[in-house]
Enzyme design. Structure first.
Site, PDB file in Angstrom:
ATOM      1  N   ASP A  82      11.924  -3.339 -12.932  1.00 30.83           N
ATOM      2  CA  ASP A  82      12.025  -2.626 -11.549  1.00 30.83           C
ATOM      3  C   ASP A  82      13.420  -1.704 -12.561  1.00 30.83           C
ATOM      4  O   ASP A  82      13.913  -1.884 -13.342  1.00 30.83           O
ATOM      5  CB  ASP A  82      12.598  -2.623 -10.562  1.00 30.83           C
ATOM      6  CG  ASP A  82      12.939  -4.818 -10.948  1.00 30.83           C
ATOM      7  OD1 ASP A  82      13.920  -4.880 -11.938  1.00 30.83           O
ATOM      8  OD2 ASP A  82      12.663  -5.647 -10.153  1.00 30.83           O
ATOM      9  N   ASN A 153      14.798 -14.364  -1.216  1.00 29.82           N
ATOM     10  CA  ASN A 153      13.740 -14.430  -0.696  1.00 29.82           C
ATOM     11  C   ASN A 153      12.564 -14.243  -0.989  1.00 29.82           C
ATOM     12  O   ASN A 153      11.934 -14.064  -0.424  1.00 29.82           O
ATOM     13  CB  ASN A 153      14.426 -12.683   0.113  1.00 29.82           C
ATOM     14  CG  ASN A 153      13.985 -11.751  -0.924  1.00 29.82           C
ATOM     15  OD1 ASN A 153      13.696 -11.588  -2.155  1.00 29.82           O
ATOM     16  ND2 ASN A 153      14.129 -10.705  -0.034  1.00 29.82           N
ATOM     17  N   HIS A 155      11.355 -12.920  -3.567  1.00 28.88           N
ATOM     18  CA  HIS A 155      10.677 -11.459  -3.966  1.00 28.88           C
ATOM     19  C   HIS A 155      10.513 -11.410  -5.638  1.00 28.88           C
ATOM     20  O   HIS A 155      10.542 -12.345  -6.108  1.00 28.88           O
ATOM     21  CB  HIS A 155      11.209  -9.583  -3.848  1.00 28.88           C
ATOM     22  CG  HIS A 155      13.090 -10.209  -4.541  1.00 28.88           C
ATOM     23  ND1 HIS A 155      14.144  -9.889  -4.241  1.00 28.88           N
ATOM     24  CD2 HIS A 155      13.030 -10.474  -6.171  1.00 28.88           C
ATOM     25  CE1 HIS A 155      15.028  -9.474  -5.472  1.00 28.88           C
ATOM     26  NE2 HIS A 155      14.664 -10.259  -6.233  1.00 28.88           N
ATOM     27  N   GLU A 160       9.880  -6.635  -1.995  1.00 30.72           N
ATOM     28  CA  GLU A 160      10.278  -7.343  -1.192  1.00 30.72           C
ATOM     29  C   GLU A 160       9.559  -7.998  -0.271  1.00 30.72           C
ATOM     30  O   GLU A 160       8.080  -7.660  -0.255  1.00 30.72           O
ATOM     31  CB  GLU A 160      11.440  -6.703  -0.250  1.00 30.72           C
ATOM     32  CG  GLU A 160      12.057  -5.835  -1.381  1.00 30.72           C
ATOM     33  CD  GLU A 160      13.815  -6.678  -2.010  1.00 30.72           C
ATOM     34  OE1 GLU A 160      13.128  -7.987  -1.606  1.00 30.72           O
ATOM     35  OE2 GLU A 160      13.952  -6.388  -1.521  1.00 30.72           O
TER      36      GLU A 160
END
Ligand code: F6R
Length: 258
Positions: A82, A153, A155, A160
């Site tokens: 990413d 979280n 991810h 996400e």
């Protein structure tokens, strides 16, 4: 949970190490072994790489193996997970800058074999660019190994909460927890980009070997959820439990709640 998403606990592969140092050296040696195996076969090793705090010690060990034990990266092709959107490659918060600093500048990889999402393209070009990134991964026969960290979280990459199993490389909106965690690097929340380009869950899950690494107490809660809570897009890392080729590499602190 659909029938195709049953967790396979028999193949769940947990590697526990007492600290971050030992876990990182273990992961680096797995990567080095794959590179050497591919060299023996006269083939390229296609690696999916991550940024962030988690892989830094892994990359240091790979550099040591290169400098002291002649590990060559000449047969290595890399695709990073990413990159923030938009960001200049010369910005010291860009993942291009990170990868050069922590790995590429110190090994003998051919620069032409390095792929990191370039996010200086206009919004109109993004979907074309993302399709091209996927096509390049496919052209090399897919990822032989994907290295992953995990966000607080859940991810993986910047997939996400809400990311689907079918997702491929695309523009994503960063989750508030992700942006919050990036303040330590960007200084203020306003400076943290709101978007990124990330390879998808589907792209990751097609990798032949996946190493998910988590270090430290701040990852213990999400690791417990990733391994034990219901498989759903609310915690994207739970999707990995449906795969036989995933190895979870944890230090004692990250494994404390499992
Ligand atoms: C980085 C990435 C992210 C990180 C995750 C954990 O390329 O894709 O998923 O792996 O946010 O970050 P650290 O390692 O900094 O805790």
């Amino acid at each position: 949970m659909s029938a195709s998403l049953q967790p396979n606990f028999k193949v769940r592969n947990l590697t526990l190490r007492s600290n971050a140092e030992e876990a990182s050296v273990y992961a680096a040696h797995k990567i080095a072994d794959l590179i050497k195996q591919k060299q023996k076969e006269g083939k390229a090793a296609v690696l999916g790489l991550a940024t962030g705090n988690t892989p830094i010690r892994i990359y240091q060990e790979l550099i040591r193996l290169h400098k002291s034990e002649s590990l060559s990266f000449q047969n290595v092709i890399t695709f990073n997970l990413d990159e923030y959107y938009p960001i200049s490659t010369t910005n010291n918060q860009s993942y291009t800058y990170f990868m050069n600093q922590y790995l590429f500048d110190q090994i003998d990889i051919d620069p032409q074999n390095i792929h990191i999402p370039h996010t200086e393209c206009s919004i109109a070009m993004v979907s074309h660019y993302c399709g091209d990134y996927e096509a390049k991964i496919a052209k090399y026969g897919g990822l032989d190994l994907q290295l992953l960290g995990i966000g607080r979280n859940g991810h993986i990459g910047f997939n996400e909460p809400g990311s689907t199993l079918e997702s491929t490389t695309r523009l994503v909106n960063l989750h508030p927890i992700t942006r919050d965690d990036a303040i330590e690097n960007f200084g203020t929340l306003e400076n943290v980009p709101e978007q990124a380009i990330s390879i998808g869950i589907q792209t990751i899950m097609k990798a032949k070997m996946i190493l998910l690494m988590a270090l430290g107490a701040r990852k213990s809660e999400i690791i417990s959820k990733a391994l034990n809570s219901q498989i759903s897009s609310e915690i994207p890392a739970t999707f990995l439990r449906t795969l036989p080729q995933v190895e979870y590499i944890l230090d004692r602190e990250a494994a404390a709640l499992i």
